[in-house]
Design a protein around this motif. Sequence first.
Motif, short mmCIF file in Angstrom:
data_model
loop_
_atom_site.label_atom_id
_atom_site.label_comp_id
_atom_site.label_asym_id
_atom_site.label_seq_id
_atom_site.Cartn_x
_atom_site.Cartn_y
_atom_site.Cartn_z
N ALA A 123 1.16 -1.09 0.02
CA ALA A 123 0.20 -0.08 -0.15
C ALA A 123 0.48 1.04 -0.16
CB ALA A 123 -0.66 0.17 1.57
N PRO A 124 0.25 2.51 -0.81
CA PRO A 124 1.13 3.74 -0.86
C PRO A 124 1.15 4.42 0.34
CG PRO A 124 -0.96 3.99 -1.17
CD PRO A 124 -0.86 2.44 -0.90
N LEU A 125 1.13 5.45 1.22
CA LEU A 125 1.15 6.22 2.52
C LEU A 125 0.38 6.59 3.23
CD1 LEU A 125 3.44 6.34 4.74
CD2 LEU A 125 3.85 4.86 2.11
N LEU A 126 -1.54 6.75 2.78
CA LEU A 126 -2.80 6.27 3.72
C LEU A 126 -2.91 5.25 3.86
CD1 LEU A 126 -5.00 7.92 4.33
CD2 LEU A 126 -6.33 6.76 1.73
N ILE A 127 -2.51 5.26 5.52
CA ILE A 127 -3.39 3.97 6.17
C ILE A 127 -4.51 3.91 5.66
CG2 ILE A 127 -2.68 2.53 7.61
CD1 ILE A 127 0.26 3.49 7.26
N SER A 128 -5.45 3.43 6.14
CA SER A 128 -6.66 2.79 6.79
C SER A 128 -6.36 1.64 7.71
CB SER A 128 -7.73 2.54 5.56
OG SER A 128 -7.25 4.33 4.44
N LEU A 158 -3.26 -8.33 11.87
CA LEU A 158 -2.20 -8.34 11.61
C LEU A 158 -1.24 -6.98 11.63
CD1 LEU A 158 -2.73 -10.38 7.94
CD2 LEU A 158 -1.42 -11.25 9.68
N PHE A 159 -2.31 -5.95 11.64
CA PHE A 159 -1.13 -4.22 12.26
C PHE A 159 -2.52 -3.94 13.58
CE2 PHE A 159 -1.85 -0.62 10.31
CZ PHE A 159 -0.32 0.18 10.54
N PRO A 160 -2.20 -3.94 14.45
CA PRO A 160 -2.92 -4.12 15.73
C PRO A 160 -2.92 -2.82 16.37
CG PRO A 160 -1.13 -5.38 16.07
CD PRO A 160 -1.02 -4.86 14.66
N ALA A 161 -3.71 -2.06 17.10
CA ALA A 161 -3.32 -1.05 17.72
C ALA A 161 -2.21 -0.77 17.98
CB ALA A 161 -4.38 -0.62 18.86
N GLY A 162 -1.49 -1.32 18.87
CA GLY A 162 0.06 -0.95 18.79
C GLY A 162 0.80 0.11 16.99
N ALA A 163 1.00 -0.84 16.92
CA ALA A 163 1.50 -0.79 15.51
C ALA A 163 0.72 0.14 14.78
CB ALA A 163 1.07 -2.49 14.27
N ASP A 196 1.69 5.78 13.31
CA ASP A 196 1.26 7.43 13.35
C ASP A 196 2.29 7.77 13.81
OD1 ASP A 196 -1.41 7.46 12.21
OD2 ASP A 196 -2.35 7.06 13.55
N GLU A 197 3.42 7.66 14.47
CA GLU A 197 4.39 8.46 15.06
C GLU A 197 5.15 8.51 14.61
OE1 GLU A 197 7.87 7.15 18.94
OE2 GLU A 197 5.80 5.98 18.54
N ILE A 198 5.88 7.55 13.19
CA ILE A 198 6.73 7.31 12.45
C ILE A 198 6.76 8.43 11.14
CG2 ILE A 198 8.18 5.94 11.16
CD1 ILE A 198 7.52 3.91 13.40
N LEU A 199 4.94 8.05 11.15
CA LEU A 199 5.39 9.30 9.59
C LEU A 199 4.17 10.03 10.45
CD1 LEU A 199 3.54 5.63 7.22
CD2 LEU A 199 6.26 6.74 7.77
N ASP A 218 3.34 13.41 11.02
CA ASP A 218 2.97 15.33 11.98
C ASP A 218 4.19 15.76 11.00
OD1 ASP A 218 1.60 15.45 13.98
OD2 ASP A 218 3.14 14.03 15.60
N GLY A 219 3.92 15.55 9.82
CA GLY A 219 5.19 15.90 8.65
C GLY A 219 6.42 15.23 8.14
N LYS A 220 6.59 14.23 9.14
CA LYS A 220 8.04 13.29 9.65
C LYS A 220 7.93 12.59 7.77
CE LYS A 220 8.12 12.00 14.50
NZ LYS A 220 6.52 12.69 14.79
N PHE A 221 7.01 12.55 7.46
CA PHE A 221 6.91 11.68 5.60
C PHE A 221 6.53 12.44 4.82
CE2 PHE A 221 5.84 9.40 2.04
CZ PHE A 221 6.74 8.56 2.50
N ALA A 222 7.81 13.33 4.43
CA ALA A 222 7.54 14.57 3.49
C ALA A 222 6.89 14.44 2.53
CB ALA A 222 9.12 14.89 2.99
N PRO A 223 6.51 13.40 1.66
CA PRO A 223 5.61 13.54 0.54
C PRO A 223 4.54 13.21 0.68
CG PRO A 223 7.35 12.03 0.61
CD PRO A 223 7.25 12.25 1.53
N GLY A 224 3.57 13.49 2.71
CA GLY A 224 2.22 13.16 2.96
C GLY A 224 1.90 12.12 3.74
N TYR A 225 1.22 12.24 4.50
CA TYR A 225 0.87 11.17 4.88
C TYR A 225 -0.81 11.15 5.72
CZ TYR A 225 0.12 7.32 8.65
OH TYR A 225 -1.12 6.45 9.90
N ARG A 226 -1.16 10.20 5.40
CA ARG A 226 -2.15 11.08 6.35
C ARG A 226 -3.00 8.71 6.76
NH1 ARG A 226 -8.02 12.26 2.67
NH2 ARG A 226 -9.53 11.63 4.62
N GLY A 227 -3.71 9.59 8.16
CA GLY A 227 -4.12 7.98 8.21
C GLY A 227 -5.62 8.07 8.67
N GLU A 228 -5.97 6.58 8.41
CA GLU A 228 -8.25 6.72 8.73
C GLU A 228 -7.73 5.25 9.74
OE1 GLU A 228 -10.42 8.35 8.13
OE2 GLU A 228 -9.05 10.07 6.36
#
Length: 218
Positions: free
Chosen positions: A142-147, A154-159, A164-167, A169-179
């Motif tokens: 997948a790209p850097l929108l994570i739904s 396989l992708f639990p709450a902690g992960a 969100d912590e890694i990507l 608040d602007g850390k991933f410059a191309p653009g990150y969005r989490g849903e």
Amino acid sequence: MSFCEDCIKGIRTLETIDGVACYVATPTVEYAKDKVILFLLDAFVSRSSMLTPRLIKGVYTPQQLLADDFAKNGFKVVAMDYFNGDGLPADRILNDKIFNFRGWFATHGTEVTRRPPFDKVIAALKEGDVTKFGASGYCFGAPLLISSCENDTLFPAGAQAKADEILGDGKFAPGYRGEYFLGCTYGFAVRVDLSDPLVKAGKEGSFLASVEFFLEHI
């Protein structure tokens, strides 16, 4: 964003792009010819539906419908069979304790499946008018929108929080969005029970977020 009748029409074709079988959905209205969405399939293929005329190896109806929906929103979409006709049998794998999943996965790594077909298709598209690519991925990539969803082993709450912590608040410059979607489980963006209002809202919300993400970034 509003749509007219013409916005929901599209042309679907089965094409071979540099030897790779592809399902291509193209808007019938004017669209940006320099942009393509690569629809990255999940690993499941329903063998029982292989006889349907709209099916090619590696692409089954629910995923074709999602590809069609992106075309309805103005994007040309290419879904490629990067499993070489050997995807997981969706009608058996979830309840089949005999199936050797680890063995299957070992023979479908990046060097065999995703990378070689991707390189061929992308190179061929670049020889034409395409200069910008987006990707919509389900499970296998997948790209850097994570739904994400409430129930996903396989992708639990902690992960999810770590992503969100890694990507974020602007850390991933191309653009990150989490849903995040309550009441949904793994696979909710493709294989769902639409009679459940929360699951229906999750599938539709995830697709809408993808469309908005592509409109903003490609």
